[in-house]
Design an enzyme around this catalytic site. Structure first.
Site, PDB file in Angstrom:
ATOM      1  CG  ASP A 126     -14.336 -41.111 -95.487  1.00  0.00           C
ATOM      2  OD1 ASP A 126     -14.275 -40.622 -96.513  1.00  0.00           O
ATOM      3  OD2 ASP A 126     -14.378 -42.617 -95.222  1.00  0.00           O
TER       4      ASP A 126
ATOM      5  N   PRO B  65      -6.988 -31.367-103.763  1.00  0.00           N
ATOM      6  CG  PRO B  65      -6.257 -32.687-105.252  1.00  0.00           C
ATOM      7  CD  PRO B  65      -6.101 -32.921-103.974  1.00  0.00           C
ATOM      8  CG  MET B  66     -12.042 -31.031-103.241  1.00  0.00           C
ATOM      9  SD  MET B  66     -12.841 -31.373-101.683  1.00  0.00           S
ATOM     10  CE  MET B  66     -12.051 -29.613-100.668  1.00  0.00           C
ATOM     11  CB  ALA B  67     -12.413 -30.033-109.879  1.00  0.00           C
TER      12      ALA B  67
ATOM     13  CB  CYS C 108     -10.238 -37.772-111.956  1.00  0.00           C
ATOM     14  SG  CYS C 108     -11.948 -36.747-112.202  1.00  0.00           S
TER      15      CYS C 108
HETATM   16  C1  LIG Z   1     -15.797 -31.916-105.222  1.00  0.00           C
HETATM   17  C2  LIG Z   1     -15.032 -32.737-105.572  1.00  0.00           C
HETATM   18  C3  LIG Z   1     -13.722 -32.430-106.888  1.00  0.00           C
HETATM   19  C4  LIG Z   1     -12.623 -32.667-106.726  1.00  0.00           C
HETATM   20  N1  LIG Z   1     -11.662 -32.400-107.364  1.00  0.00           N
HETATM   21  C5  LIG Z   1     -10.438 -33.514-107.552  1.00  0.00           C
HETATM   22  C6  LIG Z   1      -9.873 -32.649-108.516  1.00  0.00           C
HETATM   23  O1  LIG Z   1      -9.882 -31.841-108.568  1.00  0.00           O
HETATM   24  N2  LIG Z   1      -8.266 -33.628-109.139  1.00  0.00           N
HETATM   25  C7  LIG Z   1      -7.761 -34.822-107.998  1.00  0.00           C
HETATM   26  O2  LIG Z   1      -6.919 -35.222-107.627  1.00  0.00           O
HETATM   27  N3  LIG Z   1      -8.885 -35.151-106.651  1.00  0.00           N
HETATM   28  C8  LIG Z   1     -10.571 -34.750-106.492  1.00  0.00           C
HETATM   29  N4  LIG Z   1     -11.024 -34.746-105.275  1.00  0.00           N
HETATM   30  C9  LIG Z   1     -10.846 -35.907-104.947  1.00  0.00           C
HETATM   31  C10 LIG Z   1     -10.397 -35.480-103.989  1.00  0.00           C
HETATM   32  O3  LIG Z   1      -9.541 -34.838-103.823  1.00  0.00           O
HETATM   33  C11 LIG Z   1     -10.096 -36.021-102.525  1.00  0.00           C
HETATM   34  O4  LIG Z   1      -9.292 -37.285-102.980  1.00  0.00           O
HETATM   35  C12 LIG Z   1     -10.993 -37.203-101.841  1.00  0.00           C
HETATM   36  O5  LIG Z   1     -12.602 -35.931-101.992  1.00  0.00           O
HETATM   37  C13 LIG Z   1     -11.332 -38.112-101.158  1.00  0.00           C
HETATM   38  O6  LIG Z   1     -11.058 -37.034 -99.542  1.00  0.00           O
HETATM   39  P1  LIG Z   1     -11.956 -36.397 -98.524  1.00  0.00           P
HETATM   40  O7  LIG Z   1     -12.671 -37.553 -98.060  1.00  0.00           O
HETATM   41  O8  LIG Z   1     -11.069 -35.678 -97.508  1.00  0.00           O
HETATM   42  O9  LIG Z   1     -13.245 -35.403 -99.382  1.00  0.00           O
HETATM   43  C14 LIG Z   1     -12.656 -34.334-105.536  1.00  0.00           C
HETATM   44  C15 LIG Z   1     -13.231 -34.193-104.827  1.00  0.00           C
HETATM   45  C16 LIG Z   1     -14.674 -33.786-104.502  1.00  0.00           C
HETATM   46  C17 LIG Z   1     -15.457 -33.794-103.218  1.00  0.00           C
END
Ligand SMILES: Cc1cc2nc3c(=O)[nH]c(=O)nc-3n(C[C@H](O)[C@H](O)[C@H](O)COP(=O)(O)O)c2cc1C
Length: 339
Positions: A221, A18-20, A118
């Site tokens: 990552d 999930p990414m807001a 979050c």
């Molecule tokens: C722009 C952005 C928005 C995010 N929004 C959420 C969210 O709404 N809910 C959530 O549980 N995590 C959110 N995250 C965290 C990601 O789901 C994820 O846990 C985090 O980016 C680590 O994974 P990655 O290294 O693959 O990016 C967000 C991360 C980013 C970068």
């Protein structure tokens, strides 16, 4: 490798995080097409959803559009955040029943996901998101309440802990598992680390070791198929969740799937990738209208073009474009220069 969340069976367990502001319906659809087996919505505020419902507000509902589910995108989860078990339960019930204000869904999501990770101050200062991890008992009460409110699976997304002095992912994972969670995602960083590089795979391994009977999904990552394979082999987790690695690169999911199946994967040529960027822009404009869709698509397009020659100049043209037609023309020019 395969995993089950309730009755949902996934072949490999390759998830879009999930990414807001990013994982709207259009981006989820693109990621699904290129190999994500399961996606999660942007986070939705449970209390706002309940208030909008109770007050019968007539202006447009932000929560409603964030929680929208379409049949062709299943399996997917809607993620909710909040700290009060009763609001979390009520919001989950509204989402499962497709009965929240502004709802255009005709079917419920496959699962409700609970945000316990979050790190944003606006959220944690209300005791929500990663702040919940400071109170494992409350984490359990929230999961119990949401489980009691819906019949679809309930999953939980946690971090390693609040800070390096309070790494308690194992305690929280055990508590939410006992409360009935159907899967746990572990983002292997503390709240204090925010998104700084460097994850601690041992935290995912420890959660996997201590939680029995439900899948543990590792997150953090993953930018290449090798990163995914490393996480799977070093932690024994059941699946992997990808966030930032998918930005401008939805093919990462296919490359992970190929690696797991022992096949090779060629990332598509630049022109093919830019065609997908064009498609994403059209989908976002269709989903949200010209003004909002174009504004929100700009950052997505910038991610698709970031590795091209002259990326900084192209990015600036995209960012300053006055409408989707102008961005389409820019992308067409880049396509002809790169084919
Ligand atoms: C722009 C952005 C928005 C995010 N929004 C959420 C969210 O709404 N809910 C959530 O549980 N995590 C959110 N995250 C965290 C990601 O789901 C994820 O846990 C985090 O980016 C680590 O994974 P990655 O290294 O693959 O990016 C967000 C991360 C980013 C970068």
């Amino acid at each position: 490798m395969s995993l089950n969340i309730g009755k949902i069976k996934l072949r490999h367990g390759i998830f879009l995080a999930p990414m807001a502001g990013v994982t709207d319906a259009s981006f989820r659809a693109i990621c699904r097409r290129f190999g994500a087996e399961y996606t999660v919505s942007e986070m939705v505020c449970a209390k706002a959803m309940c208030y909008e419902q109770r007050n019968k507000r007539t202006d447009s509902s932000k929560s409603g559009s964030l929680a929208t589910v379409s049949e062709d995108e299943l399996p997917m989860a809607v993620q909710i955040f909040g700290s009060e078990p009763e609001y979390m339960a009520e919001a989950a019930r509204l989402i499962e029943g497709c009965s929240y204000r502004g709802c255009v869904s005709t079917i419920p999501p496959s699962a409700i996901d609970i945000n316990m990770g979050c790190p944003v101050k606006k959220i944690t200062s209300n005791g929500e998101g990663s702040a919940l991890m400071r109170d494992p008992v409350l984490c359990g009460r929230i999961v119990e309440a949401v489980k009691g409110a819906v019949s679809i699976p309930v999953t939980v997304k946690i971090r390693a802990g609040w800070d390096k002095n309070s790494i308690n992912a194992v305690e929280v994972a055990r508590t939410v598992c006992e409360a009935g969670a159907d899967a746990i995602v572990v983002h292997a960083r503390t709240k204090e680390q925010l998104y700084a590089p460097g994850i601690d795979l041992s935290v995912i391994a420890a959660v996997k070791d201590s939680v029995k009977g439900i899948p543990v999904i590792g997150n953090g990552d993953i930018y290449t198929a090798d990163d995914a394979l490393k996480m799977l082999s070093e932690t024994a987790c059941d699946g992997v969740m990808i966030g930032r690695g998918a930005l401008g690169n939805p093919w990462l999911f296919s490359s992970i799937r190929a690696a797991l199946e022992g096949e090779t994967f060629e990332i598509p040529a630049v022109d093919e990738r830019l065609e997908v960027a064009k498609e994403l822009l059209s989908m976002m404009v269709k989903e949200k209208g010209e003004r909002v869709g174009t504004a929100e698509a700009k950052k997505q397009i910038a991610w698709f073009i970031r590795d091209l020659n002259g990326a900084a100049a192209s990015r600036s043209l995209v960012m300053n474009a006055t409408g989707s037609a102008e961005i389409m023309r820019l992308l067409d020019t880049l396509i002809s220069q790169n084919s």
